[in-house]
Design an enzyme around this catalytic site. Structure first.
Site, PDB file in Angstrom:
ATOM      1  N   GLU A  57      12.223   2.950  14.133  1.00 45.48           N
ATOM      2  CA  GLU A  57      11.007   3.789  13.340  1.00 45.48           C
ATOM      3  C   GLU A  57       9.855   3.634  14.040  1.00 45.48           C
ATOM      4  OE1 GLU A  57       9.769   3.124   9.302  1.00 45.48           O
ATOM      5  OE2 GLU A  57       9.925   1.030   9.727  1.00 45.48           O
TER       6      GLU A  57
ATOM      7  N   TYR B 189       0.638  -1.270  -0.010  1.00 53.27           N
ATOM      8  CA  TYR B 189      -0.093  -0.041  -0.075  1.00 53.27           C
ATOM      9  C   TYR B 189       0.989   1.275   0.059  1.00 53.27           C
ATOM     10  CZ  TYR B 189       0.675   1.257   4.989  1.00 53.27           C
ATOM     11  OH  TYR B 189       1.665   1.336   6.207  1.00 53.27           O
TER      12      TYR B 189
ATOM     13  N   ARG C 161      -6.856 -20.994  -1.855  1.00 51.75           N
ATOM     14  CA  ARG C 161      -5.914 -20.687  -0.730  1.00 51.75           C
ATOM     15  C   ARG C 161      -4.901 -21.873  -0.680  1.00 51.75           C
ATOM     16  NH1 ARG C 161      -4.610 -21.815   4.205  1.00 51.75           N
ATOM     17  NH2 ARG C 161      -3.633 -20.239   5.570  1.00 51.75           N
TER      18      ARG C 161
ATOM     19  N   LEU D  31      11.120   1.707   6.668  1.00 50.92           N
ATOM     20  CA  LEU D  31      10.596   2.170   5.432  1.00 50.92           C
ATOM     21  C   LEU D  31      11.532   3.440   4.988  1.00 50.92           C
ATOM     22  CD1 LEU D  31       8.404   1.600   3.492  1.00 50.92           C
ATOM     23  CD2 LEU D  31       7.162   3.870   4.692  1.00 50.92           C
TER      24      LEU D  31
ATOM     25  N   HIS E  59      -0.354 -21.526   0.403  1.00 53.13           N
ATOM     26  CA  HIS E  59       0.581 -20.294   0.770  1.00 53.13           C
ATOM     27  C   HIS E  59       1.401 -19.841  -0.364  1.00 53.13           C
ATOM     28  CE1 HIS E  59      -0.675 -21.662   4.660  1.00 53.13           C
ATOM     29  NE2 HIS E  59      -0.021 -20.840   5.272  1.00 53.13           N
TER      30      HIS E  59
ATOM     31  N   ARG F 102       7.933   4.095  -5.056  1.00 56.46           N
ATOM     32  CA  ARG F 102       8.023   3.235  -3.659  1.00 56.46           C
ATOM     33  C   ARG F 102       6.908   2.245  -3.802  1.00 56.46           C
ATOM     34  NH1 ARG F 102       7.882   5.838   1.922  1.00 56.46           N
ATOM     35  NH2 ARG F 102       5.615   5.848   1.793  1.00 56.46           N
TER      36      ARG F 102
ATOM     37  N   LYS G 187       6.417  -1.772   2.036  1.00 61.80           N
ATOM     38  CA  LYS G 187       5.239  -1.370   2.568  1.00 61.80           C
ATOM     39  C   LYS G 187       3.912  -2.225   2.382  1.00 61.80           C
ATOM     40  CE  LYS G 187       3.398   3.620   3.171  1.00 61.80           C
ATOM     41  NZ  LYS G 187       3.401   3.261   4.557  1.00 61.80           N
TER      42      LYS G 187
HETATM   43  N1  PDD Z   1       2.924   5.411   6.958  1.00 60.62           N
HETATM   44  N2  PDD Z   1       7.636   4.334   8.581  1.00 60.62           N
HETATM   45  C1  PDD Z   1       6.496   3.528   8.407  1.00 60.62           C
HETATM   46  C2  PDD Z   1       6.493   2.191   9.022  1.00 60.62           C
HETATM   47  C3  PDD Z   1       5.513   4.114   7.690  1.00 60.62           C
HETATM   48  O1  PDD Z   1       4.147   3.320   7.509  1.00 60.62           O
HETATM   49  C4  PDD Z   1       5.552   5.182   7.000  1.00 60.62           C
HETATM   50  C5  PDD Z   1       4.240   5.979   6.422  1.00 60.62           C
HETATM   51  C6  PDD Z   1       6.723   6.150   7.398  1.00 60.62           C
HETATM   52  C7  PDD Z   1       6.751   7.487   6.923  1.00 60.62           C
HETATM   53  O2  PDD Z   1       6.828   7.484   5.405  1.00 60.62           O
HETATM   54  P1  PDD Z   1       6.305   8.800   4.437  1.00 60.62           P
HETATM   55  O3  PDD Z   1       7.065   9.874   5.073  1.00 60.62           O
HETATM   56  O4  PDD Z   1       6.831   8.165   3.112  1.00 60.62           O
HETATM   57  O5  PDD Z   1       4.989   8.740   4.676  1.00 60.62           O
HETATM   58  C8  PDD Z   1       7.744   5.333   7.992  1.00 60.62           C
HETATM   59  C9  PDD Z   1       1.831   5.939   6.272  1.00 60.62           C
HETATM   60  C10 PDD Z   1       1.552   7.294   6.120  1.00 60.62           C
HETATM   61  C11 PDD Z   1       0.732   5.013   6.895  1.00 60.62           C
HETATM   62  O6  PDD Z   1       0.814   3.853   7.113  1.00 60.62           O
HETATM   63  O7  PDD Z   1      -0.346   5.704   7.079  1.00 60.62           O
END
Ligand code: PDD
Length: 280
Positions: free
Chosen positions: A178, A31, A99, A202, A101, A50, A146
């Site tokens: 993070e 996503y 289904r 990320l 894996h 990304r 992501k």
């Molecule tokens: N999240 N780290 C993680 C784990 C994230 O899910 C996100 C973004 C970031 C920041 O990345 P960026 O600056 O590119 O938004 C760092 C989004 C906003 C979300 O999950 O809603």
């Protein structure tokens, strides 16, 4: 609300996703979240790039990724979000299949779902700063993707909420990685420290903007892990991301940072960030 679903713009309540969708069964998908300010997408190409990378890492083939920017713009228009702040949510899964894996034998058609919705936030937080909590890292070792598999993030963010905090920040092997939906930066003696881009975080788009702003402001950047034990010596802390922008952190669990006030470098970074927004 009108959503984009598998090539069509349709009312959100008409979207039907199969129970065999691998996104539902295995969280087998990726996503992105893009912010729009008064109808203008912020850094859409970076987010789409990304997304492409996440899909490649998951080996999900989707040939129409180039369409997504137009789709996002169209959703803003149809949903009359041109004069407010909005979030575009894009999710692409491997599609539906019986289904098992391993990847389906037959090639599947990815499920593509995009929405745009108004985004409300409390501007006072950007002025006053927020509290975060530290939690042990519970995630996998591919946090660079992501992925929609967000259960550790969900549980940690709820823990933050239960503790009156805005964000939970993960600690892996004694170092800060993070937040659940943000990247983390610290200021020590005028230098900005943040975790290096690798499989444990990320590669945030806001993080990259912050590093570029630092280089313009002649602030040295150190991309190396920050030990949890060093936090008490930090002059300033911030979480950065699409939804929080550059958010000052004034409390970590019971530890007060900068006398509970946002620090000068954080505030200057915020100021430069808004100038950049105006110009973009
Ligand atoms: N999240 N780290 C993680 C784990 C994230 O899910 C996100 C973004 C970031 C920041 O990345 P960026 O600056 O590119 O938004 C760092 C989004 C906003 C979300 O999950 O809603």
């Amino acid at each position: 609300m009108i959503a984009y679903f598998n090539g069509e713009f349709i009312p959100k309540e008409k979207v039907i996703i199969s129970p065999d969708d691998r996104g539902f069964l295995f969280a087998d998908g990726a996503y992105e979240v893009i912010r729009s300010y008064n109808g203008k997408l912020f850094k859409p190409d970076e987010h789409i790039e990304r997304m492409q990378r996440s899909l490649e890492e998951l080996r999900i083939k989707y040939s129409e990724i180039y369409k997504l920017k137009k789709v996002a713009e169209e959703l803003i228009r149809i949903n009359t979000l041109g004069e407010v702040q909005a979030l575009i949510y894009i999710q692409i899964t491997r599609g539906k299949a019986l289904r098992t894996h391993s990847f389906p034998e037959e090639e599947t058609i990815p499920t593509v779902y995009v929405t745009a919705s108004a985004f409300h936030y409390d501007p006072q937080k950007l002025v006053k700063g927020v509290k975060i909590i530290l939690v042990p890292e519970m995630r996998w070792k591919r946090c660079d993707i992501k992925s929609v598999a967000l259960l550790p993030n969900v549980l940690a963010r709820q823990q933050a909420k239960d503790n009156g905090a805005d964000e939970a920040v993960f600690v892996r092997d004694g170092v800060i990685t993070e937040g659940t939906h943000t990247n983390f930066c610290a200021i020590f003696d005028g230098k900005l420290f943040t975790h290096p881009v690798n499989n444990h975080i990320l590669a945030g788009i806001t993080r990259k903007i912050v590093l570029d702003l630092c280089s313009k402001m002649n602030i040295s950047v150190v991309e190396s892990p920050i030990a949890e034990t060093k936090l008490k010596e930090a002059d300033e802390l911030m979480i950065v991301g699409t939804t929080v922008e550059i958010m000052p952190v004034v409390k970590v669990d019971d530890l007060k940072i900068g006398n509970r006030k946002p620090g000068p470098i954080t505030l200057e970074l915020q100021r430069k960030f808004y100038l950049l927004l105006e110009q973009s």
